[in-house]
Structures are given as C-alpha cells and as structure tokens.
Design a protein around this motif. Structure first.
Motif, PDB file in Angstrom:
ATOM      1  N   LEU A  44     -46.430  19.131 -55.027  1.00  0.00           N
ATOM      2  CA  LEU A  44     -46.304  19.517 -56.483  1.00  0.00           C
ATOM      3  C   LEU A  44     -47.160  18.724 -57.089  1.00  0.00           C
ATOM      4  CD1 LEU A  44     -42.095  20.463 -55.919  1.00  0.00           C
ATOM      5  CD2 LEU A  44     -44.779  22.035 -56.039  1.00  0.00           C
ATOM      6  N   LEU A  45     -47.427  17.662 -56.991  1.00  0.00           N
ATOM      7  CA  LEU A  45     -48.468  16.877 -58.118  1.00  0.00           C
ATOM      8  C   LEU A  45     -49.952  16.363 -57.486  1.00  0.00           C
ATOM      9  CD1 LEU A  45     -45.865  14.151 -58.398  1.00  0.00           C
ATOM     10  CD2 LEU A  45     -46.316  15.993 -60.128  1.00  0.00           C
ATOM     11  N   LYS A  46     -50.730  17.467 -56.440  1.00  0.00           N
ATOM     12  CA  LYS A  46     -51.345  17.071 -56.184  1.00  0.00           C
ATOM     13  C   LYS A  46     -53.202  17.436 -57.413  1.00  0.00           C
ATOM     14  CE  LYS A  46     -53.462  18.674 -51.730  1.00  0.00           C
ATOM     15  NZ  LYS A  46     -53.919  19.455 -50.794  1.00  0.00           N
ATOM     16  N   ARG A  47     -53.648  16.958 -57.750  1.00  0.00           N
ATOM     17  CA  ARG A  47     -54.469  16.882 -58.765  1.00  0.00           C
ATOM     18  C   ARG A  47     -55.151  18.503 -58.702  1.00  0.00           C
ATOM     19  NH1 ARG A  47     -58.229  11.774 -57.507  1.00  0.00           N
ATOM     20  NH2 ARG A  47     -58.047  11.651 -54.658  1.00  0.00           N
ATOM     21  N   ARG A  90     -48.584   9.901 -60.908  1.00  0.00           N
ATOM     22  CA  ARG A  90     -48.783  11.300 -60.661  1.00  0.00           C
ATOM     23  C   ARG A  90     -49.227  11.486 -61.659  1.00  0.00           C
ATOM     24  NH1 ARG A  90     -51.286  10.890 -55.582  1.00  0.00           N
ATOM     25  NH2 ARG A  90     -51.016  13.234 -55.845  1.00  0.00           N
ATOM     26  N   LEU A  91     -48.841  12.113 -62.910  1.00  0.00           N
ATOM     27  CA  LEU A  91     -48.898  13.479 -64.100  1.00  0.00           C
ATOM     28  C   LEU A  91     -50.321  13.153 -64.982  1.00  0.00           C
ATOM     29  CD1 LEU A  91     -45.292  14.441 -65.166  1.00  0.00           C
ATOM     30  CD2 LEU A  91     -46.690  15.590 -64.058  1.00  0.00           C
ATOM     31  N   ARG A  92     -50.014  11.317 -64.427  1.00  0.00           N
ATOM     32  CA  ARG A  92     -51.034  10.564 -65.743  1.00  0.00           C
ATOM     33  C   ARG A  92     -52.721  11.184 -65.259  1.00  0.00           C
ATOM     34  NH1 ARG A  92     -47.864   6.914 -66.585  1.00  0.00           N
ATOM     35  NH2 ARG A  92     -46.425   6.486 -68.156  1.00  0.00           N
ATOM     36  N   LEU A  93     -52.305  11.169 -63.688  1.00  0.00           N
ATOM     37  CA  LEU A  93     -53.549  11.721 -62.809  1.00  0.00           C
ATOM     38  C   LEU A  93     -53.851  12.898 -63.260  1.00  0.00           C
ATOM     39  CD1 LEU A  93     -54.379   9.808 -59.145  1.00  0.00           C
ATOM     40  CD2 LEU A  93     -53.636  12.187 -59.352  1.00  0.00           C
TER      41      LEU A  93
END
Length: 166
Positions: A44-47, A90-93
């Motif tokens: 879900l948090l893949k960039r 992860r969201l910042r990434l």
C-alpha cells in the motif's frame, strides 16, 4: 512449534504476547505480528504506485483502523508509536519520489514553510529518498499535524481513544 512449552513472554497467542513489567503481566503486540503488519502495509505504501497522497491515505485508513481496534488491549505503546512514525516516513518518501527534481523539491519544501536556504540544501543534498524522508527538513515541513490534516489514522491516537475492554 505451535504447541511448544516456554516462558509466556517468549510465546505469542492470537498476535499478542505478554511482557513482565514490575511484577505485573501486561499484554503487548507480538514482534512477529508487527513484522507481518509492516509486510502487509508495504504494497500500500509503494513509491511507484502513481497515486496521490490522499488516495494512498484513503486506502490505508481502513487497514490502520482495523489493526488498532484489534490490538487495543495492548499496554505497551512504544512499538505502536514506532510503527506510526514508520508509516509517516513512508508517506514522506512517496512525496519525495513524486517531486522528482531538485528544483521541484525545493519549491515544494518552501511552499510547506521551510526557509529558502534550508529547502535548497535539503533538495540538493544528493542523498537517497529513504534518508531524505527521515531527515529534519522533511520532518519540519511535514510534521504529524499535516498528516492529521490529511485525515491519516494515527494508530497510537486511535488505540488511546478506544476503550481497553473488549
């Protein structure tokens, strides 16, 4: 392996484990469950998903609410707080990857309230996305309250708000 006999704090049952704290037994989230949840969150948090941050947060929120509701009986909040911080990082990434170019990164950091010299230093430092997502310039520009404004469910706040009795 499932029916082994061992100390309670070395075993887990239904995702919980117990800790020995000042002669008092407390429930905690089993380390294996934390790793499994992080593995579940990674897709879900893949960039490279090509989605906006709000769409990612909307898909993430039901999973976070369910997990926080299941583990609301836990007494140790430190691993939950660390998991919360990891999700925000992860969201910042994802944002750092979406901004792509140093000029765009500096412009977006300045738009988020960083002074121009600090924004340019952060945008042109040559470090990787994971390092930058945990760096002070990103933490200053995107603190927890920004994610609260985007309606990201905080695991720790949700667990503190829920009653601890099932």
């Amino acid at each position: 392996d499932k029916s082994a006999v061992d100390r309670p704090w070395r075993r887990s049952f239904l995702g919980y484990s117990v800790s020995w704290h000042k002669r008092q037994v407390r429930l905690r989230v089993a380390p294996k469950s934390l790793k499994a949840f992080m593995t579940k969150l990674r897709p879900l948090l893949k960039r490279s998903r090509g989605q906006s941050l709000t769409t990612t947060i909307q898909k993430l929120n039901p999973v976070l609410r369910g997990w926080a509701n299941y583990y609301r009986l836990t007494a140790s909040k430190r691993p939950v707080a660390a998991l919360d911080g990891w999700i925000r990082r992860r969201l910042r990434l994802i944002l750092w990857q979406q901004w792509k170019r140093p000029r765009t990164r500096a412009r977006c950091l300045m738009r988020l309230g960083l002074p121009a010299p600090r924004a340019w230093m952060g945008a042109t430092n040559g470090r990787g996305p994971w390092w930058n997502s945990g760096a002070s310039h990103m933490n200053t520009a995107l603190p927890k309250r920004v994610f609260n404004g985007l309606s990201l469910v905080s695991l720790l706040d949700t667990m503190n708000r829920l009653p601890s009795q099932p």
